[in-house]
Structure formats: structure tokens, C-alpha cells
Enzyme design. Structure first.
Site: not given
Ligand code: NAP
Length: 248
Positions: A143, A157
Site C-alpha cells: 500500500s 496497517y
Molecule cells: P476488500 O475489498 O476489503 O477485500 C478484502 C478481501 O480479503 C476479501 O476478498 C476478503 O474475503 C479477504 N479477506 C479478508 N480477511 C481474510 C482472511 N483472514 N483470509 C483470507 N481472505 C481474507 O479489500 P481491498 O481494498 O480489495 O484490498 C485488497 C488488498 O489491497 C489488501 O491487502 C489491502 O491492504 C490492499 N490495498 C487496498 C487499498 C484500497 O484503497 N482499497 C489501498 C492500498 C492497498 P471475504 O470476501 O470472504 O471477506
């Protein structure tokens, strides 16, 4: 031979976009989820509708036995994993470090750091040519918080994502001669449900003006960079983390 993708947290957000794009390019995809089976099944249906192959695979990536079981299930369905997208990650409510409980911090570190290390370990064990594997590619989802620090919102985080950057650097050097490339992506502010899970569903739109490009990114824009890093087109790229952040 098709690529075999394991996308942790592939049911929603960035992971789902990666799974769909990988499926559309002809890869076999294991869509990991922890609790949202319907969302994972939808991603699988989308991949199949696009002519690809996918399975949904439940497992908590913070739990060692689940990590091993998910890799085994993926292998059983499609053969050896060739691409691990180390994506599952969480954050918690916005706040200041002085208010964070030990439980909150541990939960974030358990998944975002220990879980990512365990997934990378499992991939390495199975991909490394030193272990009789065929090589592969690991893409760690970091991130921009790793470099910006997450102060006054998500310091814990951000620290976990700093660890991801270190994982990318260190592991890439460890396995560079064993057929495995290890790279990372630092997404900026991306429109997904993660912001709602941190108690601020409008966060991405609210912060649009803080992004030099003036808008949040999409999960699909992140997925494009993941797919490139994972592909043979990036054959001389390892130990690199790419910002996909609109200049933030
Ligand atoms: P999201 O929309 O909240 O989706 C999270 C995903 O992770 C879901 O598929 C969830 O599964 C899964 N998950 C949560 N806890 C888990 C566990 N214990 N074991 C296995 N799977 C798990 O998140 P996102 O925004 O796509 O983020 C994905 C990655 O990108 C993360 O590492 C986040 O830190 C990074 N990121 C995101 C952003 C942003 O702005 N969105 C920015 C920088 C980095 P369920 O559907 O079953 O709950």
C-alpha cells in the site's frame, strides 16, 4: 500450459479484479475467501463465463493450516500454483496509535504480515527449483500507506504494509536463482469495500482531491499491474514494488 493463480482474498475488491483478469487471460484461478462465499462464487462464475476455469476456496490466510489446505486444494484442482497474489489484507477503524488495543494490532499483523509470510513460504516451498518445483511468480499487495505512514488513521496497517515491502525485497533476493520472481504493488486510494470496513465508506471519494490525478483508482487498474508483474513480460523484474496510485 496455463498459469495457475492463487489469489488470496480473491472474493472482493482488488483480489476479485485480479482473479477476473487472470481468468480472462486463460489462467486457472483459485479464488480464496474467508467468509463471503457468495462473492467468491460470483467471481468464479465470472471467470467461467469468460471461458476460464476457477474454484472458490475458503480459508483464513492468518491460519497456517488453512494456508496449506488452500494451496493443496488449488494444486489438486489445477496443478502447481505458478502465481501467488498475496492480497488478503485488512485494516480497522481510523484512529491514533494511543487508542489502539493489542488485540486490534495483533489481528492486523496476523493477517497482513504473518499470513503474507506463510503464503509466500508455501509458494516458495512448492515453486522453488531447488525443491524440484517449476518456478513461479509472487506479487505482494502492499500500500502507499507503507511510504506515507498512515499516521492519525491506520498506523498499524501502514506498518504491516512496510513489512510487505521488506518481504518483497528480501524474498526476491533469497529465491532469485530458484526460478521465482517476487514483486509488489503499492495501490493508492482504490474504490473497494475496505474503506467501509474501516468505518468510512466514502473515504475514497472524499480523498480524491489529495490524489495528483484527482480521483481514486479502480481495482481493475491495480489488476493490470499485477498481471504484468506476474507474467513473463516482466521476466527480468524482481524485487520491485510498483506504485499504482495516481501519483499520490
Ligand atoms: P476488500 O475489498 O476489503 O477485500 C478484502 C478481501 O480479503 C476479501 O476478498 C476478503 O474475503 C479477504 N479477506 C479478508 N480477511 C481474510 C482472511 N483472514 N483470509 C483470507 N481472505 C481474507 O479489500 P481491498 O481494498 O480489495 O484490498 C485488497 C488488498 O489491497 C489488501 O491487502 C489491502 O491492504 C490492499 N490495498 C487496498 C487499498 C484500497 O484503497 N482499497 C489501498 C492500498 C492497498 P471475504 O470476501 O470472504 O471477506
Amino acid at each position: 500450459m496455463s498459469a495457475v493463480y492463487l489469489v488470496t482474498g480473491g472474493s472482493r475488491g482488488i483480489g476479485a479484479a485480479v482473479a477476473r483478469l487472470a481468468g480472462a487471460t486463460g489462467a486457472d484461478v483459485c479464488v480464496n475467501f474467508v467468509s463471503n462465499r457468495d462473492a467468491a462464487d460470483q467471481v468464479v462464475s465470472d471467470v467461467v463465463a469468460a471461458g476460464g476455469k476457477a474454484i472458490a476456496c475458503q480459508g483464513d490466510m492468518a491460519v497456517e493450516a488453512d494456508v496449506v489446505r488452500v494451496f493443496d486444494a488449488c494444486e489438486e484442482a489445477f496443478g502447481k500454483v505458478t502465481v501467488l497474489v498475496n492480497n488478503a489484507g485488512i485494516l480497522d477503524q481510523e484512529g491514533r496509535l494511543e487508542d489502539f488495543s493489542a488485540d486490534r494490532i495483533a489481528k492486523i499483523i496476523d493477517l497482513n504480515v504473518t499470513g503474507a509470510l506463510l503464503c509466500a513460504r508455501e509458494a516458495t516451498r512448492r515453486m522453488s527449483t531447488a525443491n524440484g518445483g517449476d518456478g513461479g511468480s509472487i506479487v505482494n499487495i502492499s500500500s502507499m500507506a507503507a511510504t506515507l505512514g498512515g499516521g492519525a488513521v491506520y498506523l498499524d496497517y501502514a506498518v504491516s504494509k512496510g513489512a510487505i515491502d521488506t518481504l518483497t525485497t528480501g524474498l526476491s533476493r533469497e529465491v532469485a536463482r530458484e526460478g521465482i520472481r517476487v514483486n509488489g504493488i503499492r495501490p493508492g486510494i482504490i474504490e473497494t469495500e475496505i474503506h467501509a470496513s474501516g468505518g468510512n465508506p466514502t473515504r475514497a471519494a472524499d480523498l480524491a482531491d489529495t490524489v495528483p490525478m484527482g480521483r481514486p483508482g479502480t481495482a481493475e487498474e491495480v489488476a493490470e499491474a499485477v498481471l504484468w508483474l506476474a507474467s513473463d513480460k516482466a521476466s527480468y523484474v524482481t524485487g520491485t514494488t510498483i506504485n499504482v496510485s495516481g501519483g499520490r
